[in-house]
Design an enzyme around this catalytic site. Structure first.
Site, mmCIF file in Angstrom:
data_model
loop_
_atom_site.group_PDB
_atom_site.id
_atom_site.type_symbol
_atom_site.label_atom_id
_atom_site.label_comp_id
_atom_site.label_asym_id
_atom_site.label_seq_id
_atom_site.Cartn_x
_atom_site.Cartn_y
_atom_site.Cartn_z
ATOM 1 N N LYS A 156 -16.872 -6.628 7.236
ATOM 2 C CA LYS A 156 -15.972 -8.041 7.286
ATOM 3 C C LYS A 156 -15.439 -7.698 8.885
ATOM 4 O O LYS A 156 -15.724 -6.125 9.215
ATOM 5 C CB LYS A 156 -14.787 -8.121 7.083
ATOM 6 C CG LYS A 156 -14.811 -8.014 5.596
ATOM 7 C CD LYS A 156 -13.120 -7.938 4.765
ATOM 8 C CE LYS A 156 -13.338 -7.406 3.648
ATOM 9 N NZ LYS A 156 -12.029 -6.562 3.079
ATOM 10 N N HIS B 161 0.627 -1.537 -0.029
ATOM 11 C CA HIS B 161 0.185 0.099 0.077
ATOM 12 C C HIS B 161 0.947 1.680 0.522
ATOM 13 O O HIS B 161 0.735 2.059 -0.455
ATOM 14 C CB HIS B 161 -0.952 -0.078 1.496
ATOM 15 C CG HIS B 161 -2.295 -1.029 1.182
ATOM 16 N ND1 HIS B 161 -1.989 -1.695 2.387
ATOM 17 C CD2 HIS B 161 -3.251 -1.458 0.782
ATOM 18 C CE1 HIS B 161 -3.420 -2.285 2.635
ATOM 19 N NE2 HIS B 161 -3.660 -2.290 1.141
ATOM 20 N N SER C 177 -3.042 -7.923 2.976
ATOM 21 C CA SER C 177 -3.631 -7.663 4.058
ATOM 22 C C SER C 177 -4.076 -8.926 4.865
ATOM 23 O O SER C 177 -4.165 -8.661 5.620
ATOM 24 C CB SER C 177 -4.569 -6.545 4.632
ATOM 25 O OG SER C 177 -4.289 -4.824 3.814
ATOM 26 N N ARG D 188 -1.337 -6.392 -8.062
ATOM 27 C CA ARG D 188 -0.307 -7.324 -8.060
ATOM 28 C C ARG D 188 -0.182 -8.055 -9.033
ATOM 29 O O ARG D 188 1.655 -8.823 -9.868
ATOM 30 C CB ARG D 188 -0.628 -7.691 -6.969
ATOM 31 C CG ARG D 188 -0.249 -6.806 -5.613
ATOM 32 C CD ARG D 188 -0.846 -7.520 -4.074
ATOM 33 N NE ARG D 188 -2.567 -7.350 -4.737
ATOM 34 C CZ ARG D 188 -2.683 -7.938 -3.923
ATOM 35 N NH1 ARG D 188 -2.432 -8.455 -2.313
ATOM 36 N NH2 ARG D 188 -4.101 -8.303 -3.359
HETATM 37 O O1 PNS Z 1 -8.462 -2.842 0.195
HETATM 38 P P1 PNS Z 1 -9.911 -3.143 -0.531
HETATM 39 O O2 PNS Z 1 -11.356 -4.347 0.158
HETATM 40 O O3 PNS Z 1 -10.402 -4.019 -1.986
HETATM 41 O O4 PNS Z 1 -10.872 -2.225 -0.789
HETATM 42 C C1 PNS Z 1 -11.966 -2.386 -2.192
HETATM 43 C C2 PNS Z 1 -13.370 -0.924 -1.622
HETATM 44 C C3 PNS Z 1 -12.748 -0.275 -0.394
HETATM 45 C C4 PNS Z 1 -12.554 0.167 -3.095
HETATM 46 C C5 PNS Z 1 -14.562 -0.787 -2.335
HETATM 47 O O5 PNS Z 1 -14.614 -2.271 -1.786
HETATM 48 C C6 PNS Z 1 -15.172 0.051 -2.254
HETATM 49 O O6 PNS Z 1 -14.994 1.298 -2.767
HETATM 50 N N1 PNS Z 1 -16.713 -0.479 -1.246
HETATM 51 C C7 PNS Z 1 -17.186 0.881 -1.358
HETATM 52 C C8 PNS Z 1 -18.583 0.671 -1.668
HETATM 53 C C9 PNS Z 1 -19.156 0.866 -3.060
HETATM 54 O O7 PNS Z 1 -19.036 1.787 -3.408
HETATM 55 N N2 PNS Z 1 -19.173 0.128 -3.852
HETATM 56 C C10 PNS Z 1 -19.371 -0.908 -5.054
HETATM 57 C C11 PNS Z 1 -18.006 -0.784 -5.790
HETATM 58 S S1 PNS Z 1 -18.042 -1.512 -7.239
#
Ligand code: PNS
Length: 190
Positions: free
Chosen positions: A43, A19, A130, A92
């Protein structure tokens, strides 16, 4: 340098060296980069949002165009509220691509003016996530080099019993003298 604000959204539970690598790369190409921690993750997180916020603030304190924030609900709506023009995400390996593509296209459907930009972290972090860091740390394993030192320390504090249990197991296997020798070596190296 790209003018305007870019958002780097994620869970960051905990922030890893991957990150941080991506934040540093993003900070070089965007005028302003907002690292945004999702608050309403379903989660059950290892670190509270406040803890993640604090760690990320400390880790990026020297990057003047980087800001840490939290958000709730739809990411594109949060991005719009900041007048952001780009979403930054890290890829990645090919395995990340499918999920990231799906998310980028859904976000584009929700807000066509927002562009998703993908960047690759350094290859030495290509296997770091993570989730795996949590798994290794929860079993009392070493996470040195995978996460910044401040995160390593926080993991240790949070999971002290796991590390103690691992040491107990090692004592059983190696005996106390060997363990002391290993610890001395480790300290010398650090
Ligand atoms: O680190 P992560 O868990 O891969 O991040 C995922 C994240 C937070 C970027 C994604 O779940 C998100 O943007 N969630 C907010 C809700 C949302 O907008 N959902 C639609 C995404 S297509």
């Amino acid at each position: 340098m790209h003018k305007g604000i870019a958002i780097y959204p994620g869970s960051f539970d905990p922030p890893t060296n991957g990150h941080l690598d991506l934040i540093e790369r993003g900070a070089k190409i965007f005028e302003e980069l907002v690292v945004a921690i999702l608050r309403n993750s379903e989660k059950s997180p290892m670190f509270s949002v406040a803890e993640r916020l604090e760690m990320l603030k400390e880790l990026t304190a020297s990057l003047r165009n980087v800001r840490i924030d939290t958000f709730d609900g739809l990411m594109v709506e949060y991005a719009k509220s900041l007048d952001a023009t780009c979403i930054l995400r890290g890829i990645r390996a090919i395995s990340d691509y499918e999920y990231e593509l799906q998310m980028a296209l859904m976000n584009r459907k929700l807000e066509p003016t927002l562009e998703t930009v993908f960047m690759m972290p350094a290859d030495k972090y290509s296997y770091v996530s993570s989730r795996l860091v949590r798994e290794v740390a929860q079993a009392g394993g070493p996470v040195k080099g995978l996460v910044p030192e401040v995160v390593e320390q926080k993991l240790r504090e949070k999971l002290d019993p796991a590390y103690k249990l691992r040491n107990t197991r090692l004592i059983e296997v190696l005996g106390k003298r060997d363990l002391d020798r290993r610890e001395k070596k480790r300290k010398k190296k650090a």
